[in-house]
Design an enzyme around this catalytic site. Structure first.
Site, PDB file in Angstrom:
ATOM      1  N   HIS A 313       0.469  -0.961  -0.176  1.00 44.12           N
ATOM      2  CA  HIS A 313       0.506   0.310   0.445  1.00 44.12           C
ATOM      3  C   HIS A 313       1.066   0.944   0.486  1.00 44.12           C
ATOM      4  CE1 HIS A 313      -3.425   2.836   1.062  1.00 44.12           C
ATOM      5  NE2 HIS A 313      -4.521   2.423   0.689  1.00 44.12           N
ATOM      6  N   ASP A 371      -8.312  -5.823   0.378  1.00 44.32           N
ATOM      7  CA  ASP A 371      -8.178  -6.405  -1.017  1.00 44.32           C
ATOM      8  C   ASP A 371      -7.895  -7.921  -0.925  1.00 44.32           C
ATOM      9  OD1 ASP A 371      -9.542  -3.924  -2.432  1.00 44.32           O
ATOM     10  OD2 ASP A 371      -8.315  -3.262  -2.705  1.00 44.32           O
TER      11      ASP A 371
HETATM   12  N1  CMC Z   1       4.087  -7.485  -4.933  1.00 42.14           N
HETATM   13  C1  CMC Z   1       5.894  -7.582  -4.804  1.00 42.14           C
HETATM   14  N2  CMC Z   1       6.434  -6.286  -4.945  1.00 42.14           N
HETATM   15  C2  CMC Z   1       5.470  -4.631  -4.672  1.00 42.14           C
HETATM   16  C3  CMC Z   1       4.228  -4.996  -4.232  1.00 42.14           C
HETATM   17  C4  CMC Z   1       3.919  -6.711  -4.485  1.00 42.14           C
HETATM   18  N3  CMC Z   1       2.259  -6.003  -4.330  1.00 42.14           N
HETATM   19  N4  CMC Z   1       4.260  -3.645  -4.370  1.00 42.14           N
HETATM   20  C5  CMC Z   1       4.960  -3.124  -4.018  1.00 42.14           C
HETATM   21  N5  CMC Z   1       5.847  -4.359  -3.903  1.00 42.14           N
HETATM   22  C6  CMC Z   1       7.187  -3.808  -4.347  1.00 42.14           C
HETATM   23  C7  CMC Z   1       8.036  -2.575  -5.255  1.00 42.14           C
HETATM   24  O1  CMC Z   1       8.226  -3.555  -6.583  1.00 42.14           O
HETATM   25  C8  CMC Z   1       9.055  -1.941  -4.922  1.00 42.14           C
HETATM   26  O2  CMC Z   1       9.974  -2.673  -5.152  1.00 42.14           O
HETATM   27  P1  CMC Z   1      11.636  -2.316  -5.520  1.00 42.14           P
HETATM   28  O3  CMC Z   1      11.955  -0.697  -3.542  1.00 42.14           O
HETATM   29  O4  CMC Z   1      12.701  -3.041  -5.474  1.00 42.14           O
HETATM   30  O5  CMC Z   1      11.734  -1.551  -5.772  1.00 42.14           O
HETATM   31  C9  CMC Z   1       8.754  -1.517  -3.563  1.00 42.14           C
HETATM   32  O6  CMC Z   1       8.130  -2.884  -3.351  1.00 42.14           O
HETATM   33  C10 CMC Z   1       8.717  -0.651  -3.391  1.00 42.14           C
HETATM   34  O7  CMC Z   1       6.814  -0.396  -3.888  1.00 42.14           O
HETATM   35  P2  CMC Z   1       6.479   1.066  -4.131  1.00 42.14           P
HETATM   36  O8  CMC Z   1       5.783   0.345  -5.679  1.00 42.14           O
HETATM   37  O9  CMC Z   1       7.543   1.596  -4.757  1.00 42.14           O
HETATM   38  O10 CMC Z   1       5.173   1.250  -3.632  1.00 42.14           O
HETATM   39  P3  CMC Z   1       3.694   2.397  -4.019  1.00 42.14           P
HETATM   40  O11 CMC Z   1       3.698   3.380  -2.967  1.00 42.14           O
HETATM   41  O12 CMC Z   1       4.287   3.204  -5.197  1.00 42.14           O
HETATM   42  O13 CMC Z   1       2.565   0.985  -4.529  1.00 42.14           O
HETATM   43  C11 CMC Z   1       1.090  -0.218  -4.322  1.00 42.14           C
HETATM   44  C12 CMC Z   1       1.678   1.405  -3.743  1.00 42.14           C
HETATM   45  C13 CMC Z   1      -0.556  -0.232  -3.648  1.00 42.14           C
HETATM   46  C14 CMC Z   1       0.573   0.399  -5.833  1.00 42.14           C
HETATM   47  C15 CMC Z   1       1.482  -1.662  -5.212  1.00 42.14           C
HETATM   48  O14 CMC Z   1       2.195  -2.353  -3.577  1.00 42.14           O
HETATM   49  C16 CMC Z   1       0.932  -2.879  -5.301  1.00 42.14           C
HETATM   50  O15 CMC Z   1       0.637  -2.383  -7.093  1.00 42.14           O
HETATM   51  N6  CMC Z   1       0.021  -3.630  -4.900  1.00 42.14           N
HETATM   52  C17 CMC Z   1      -0.831  -4.240  -5.504  1.00 42.14           C
HETATM   53  C18 CMC Z   1      -1.609  -3.458  -5.910  1.00 42.14           C
HETATM   54  C19 CMC Z   1      -2.652  -3.998  -4.494  1.00 42.14           C
HETATM   55  O16 CMC Z   1      -3.573  -4.625  -3.674  1.00 42.14           O
HETATM   56  N7  CMC Z   1      -3.624  -2.461  -4.361  1.00 42.14           N
HETATM   57  C20 CMC Z   1      -4.011  -2.335  -3.464  1.00 42.14           C
HETATM   58  C21 CMC Z   1      -4.497  -1.255  -2.867  1.00 42.14           C
HETATM   59  S1  CMC Z   1      -5.175  -1.435  -1.246  1.00 42.14           S
HETATM   60  C22 CMC Z   1      -6.628  -0.348  -2.119  1.00 42.14           C
HETATM   61  C23 CMC Z   1      -7.023   0.545  -2.221  1.00 42.14           C
HETATM   62  O17 CMC Z   1      -7.124   1.471  -1.266  1.00 42.14           O
HETATM   63  O18 CMC Z   1      -6.703   1.376  -3.858  1.00 42.14           O
END
Ligand code: CMC
Length: 436
Positions: A313, A371
């Site tokens: 998240h 989710d």
């Molecule tokens: N699976 C694998 N790796 C992950 C995931 C994941 N679900 N989420 C983050 N990471 C990794 C990411 O690759 C990065 O790694 P590194 O530092 O080595 O580059 C690190 O963790 C930090 O992630 P980020 O992409 O910078 O985090 P963010 O804050 O930009 O993204 C997110 C948040 C929700 C978009 C992402 O965690 C994600 O895509 N999760 C899966 C989709 C999901 O379940 N979304 C629902 C969110 S809850 C409902 C809502 O509130 O809308």
């Protein structure tokens, strides 16, 4: 806004004069540096793609402390609201700032219930869609179309119009989601039945038929009501910011909410519950629990492009408090329906266990989000996977409308207009086609 005692000073290494920037304090949470006059003072913009460090507005509705894993609606912890209030109480709270007193509660419930029916013409509009259209495509269209049906509540500058539009949207959304579902499966629409609860009515419109009486199961009714409460608002997330930005042009509330619906559809946002269930079903098809380890290796491989859906998240870097409550509901629903040994649920448990112990996830503070469990609950209730985001949309509508109305009533509000760091060509001349 309350000025903090200190101010920020921005200095430059090229000798340009430094500038002082005011700092404001919120009730809780990080202070903010006011950069509104920065361009005027320095000729520079700030650069923050993805809004990682930018507060886009002032709000009093929802507060998240991502490190503590805390979520407050108008100051009340989500755990208390989820266990002591129902969804319509939560709607009242988000819209009005306070929980309703006895009479206010009765009046509000009555008001919402009086608006559950949609204009009969809506079903002919729906007929223009293919039967196999994704429900989110259908909902984006239906919600946008509301502005064509309810002309008397489209003036965003009129507080009375904003109030009626809010009630209409909250009341009609379950009817629209259920209509989108019934249309897809080719069953007759069920008109709302107003002596049922908000969640009970939705269950009946979804799963009832005109051929027999539908009995609402109280465990499923409570589970759905909790899904609605947990998804009701979530601060300045992508869809809420979309609604604010869209509404900032002065467009009507139905159009602004339709923009939010479109944004929520994405798999990184509201589409995650659908994507999560699809992911579990994929692993199941490939061999189930035995293949979880292999799948996790793919997730950890940056080149694979595979993410563990339902994990991680932007704000919660500890635990998503909604996930704890949803996990509780998940156990209740599965036990009520005798599904404790459901292979997909067992698979989800295994995925969760492995991820929580794996260094990749621990180091990045990736935990299950709401989710991860809400998809399992919805599937158990019988909601088809492609409608999960539609249910999220239904629940989030109140948050969007509360945030939109807050923005419009703020005397400081302006049309949203981000700036950019331009990296394309500077001015150049078109050469005749033969010379290119
Ligand atoms: N699976 C694998 N790796 C992950 C995931 C994941 N679900 N989420 C983050 N990471 C990794 C990411 O690759 C990065 O790694 P590194 O530092 O080595 O580059 C690190 O963790 C930090 O992630 P980020 O992409 O910078 O985090 P963010 O804050 O930009 O993204 C997110 C948040 C929700 C978009 C992402 O965690 C994600 O895509 N999760 C899966 C989709 C999901 O379940 N979304 C629902 C969110 S809850 C409902 C809502 O509130 O809308």
């Amino acid at each position: 806004m309350k000025l903090a005692e200190n101010k920020a000073t921005l200095s430059f290494s090229n000798g340009s004069p430094s500038v002082d920037l005011p700092v404001y304090q919120g009730t809780v949470g990080p202070d903010v540096i006011d950069i509104r006059k920065l361009y005027g003072q320095t000729g520079m913009f700030t650069y923050d793609p993805g809004f990682l460090s930018t507060a886009s507005c002032q709000s009093s509705i929802t507060y998240i402390d991502g490190d503590k894993g805390e979520l407050l609606y108008r100051g009340y912890p989500i755990e208390q609201l989820a266990t002591q209030c129902d969804y319509l109480d939560t709607c009242y709270l988000l819209l009005n700032g306070e929980l309703p007193k006895q009479q206010e509660r009765q009046d509000f419930h009555k008001l919402v219930i009086n608006h559950t029916m949609v204009n009969e013409q809506m079903q002919f509009f729906l007929r223009g869609f293919r039967r196999d259209a994704h429900p989110m495509a259908v909902l984006t269209g239906l919600v946008g179309a509301l502005s064509a049906f309810y002309h008397d509540s489209t003036d965003i500058n009129n507080p009375e119009h904003r109030k009626i539009a809010a009630i209409r949207l909250i009341a009609k959304m379950p009817t629209l989601v259920a209509m989108a579902y019934k249309y897809g499966v080719g069953q007759p629409y069920m008109y709302p039945q107003n002596d049922l609860s908000y969640a009970g009515n939705f269950l009946r419109m979804m799963f009832g038929t005109p051929c027999e009486e539908y009995k609402v199961n109280p465990v499923l009714e409570r589970a759905l009501d909790r899904i609605f409460i947990l998804h009701a608002d979530h601060e300045q997330n992508a869809s809420t910011s979309t609604v604010r930005l869209c509404g900032s042009s002065g467009t009507n509330p139905f159009a602004a909410i339709a923009a939010g619906v479109a944004c929520l559809w994405g798999p990184a946002h509201g589409g995650a519950n659908e994507a999560c269930l699809n992911m579990l079903e994929d692993i199941q098809r490939q061999g189930g629990i035995a293949k979880v380890g292999q799948f996790m290796e793919q997730v950890k491989d940056k080149n694979s492009g595979v993410k563990l859906m339902g994990f991680g998240h932007r704000v919660y870097k500890n635990y998503d408090p909604r996930a704890t409550l949803m996990q509780e509901t998940c156990n209740e629903v599965l036990s009520e329906l005798g599904l404790e040994n459901d292979p997909l649920f067992k698979l989800a448990k295994e995925v969760e266990k492995i991820a929580l112990e794996d260094d990749y996830f621990v180091q990045r503070k990736l935990y299950p989000n709401v989710d991860f469990y809400s998809g399992i609950v919805q599937r158990a209730i019988g909601i088809p996977v492609n409608l999960f985001t539609g249910v999220f949309t239904l629940a989030r509508t109140v948050g969007w409308i509360a945030q939109l109305n807050e923005m419009i009533s703020d005397p400081e509000y302006k049309i949203g207009r981000p700036r950019q760091l331009f990296a394309g060509s500077a001015t150049r001349n078109v050469t005749p086609v033969g010379d290119r």
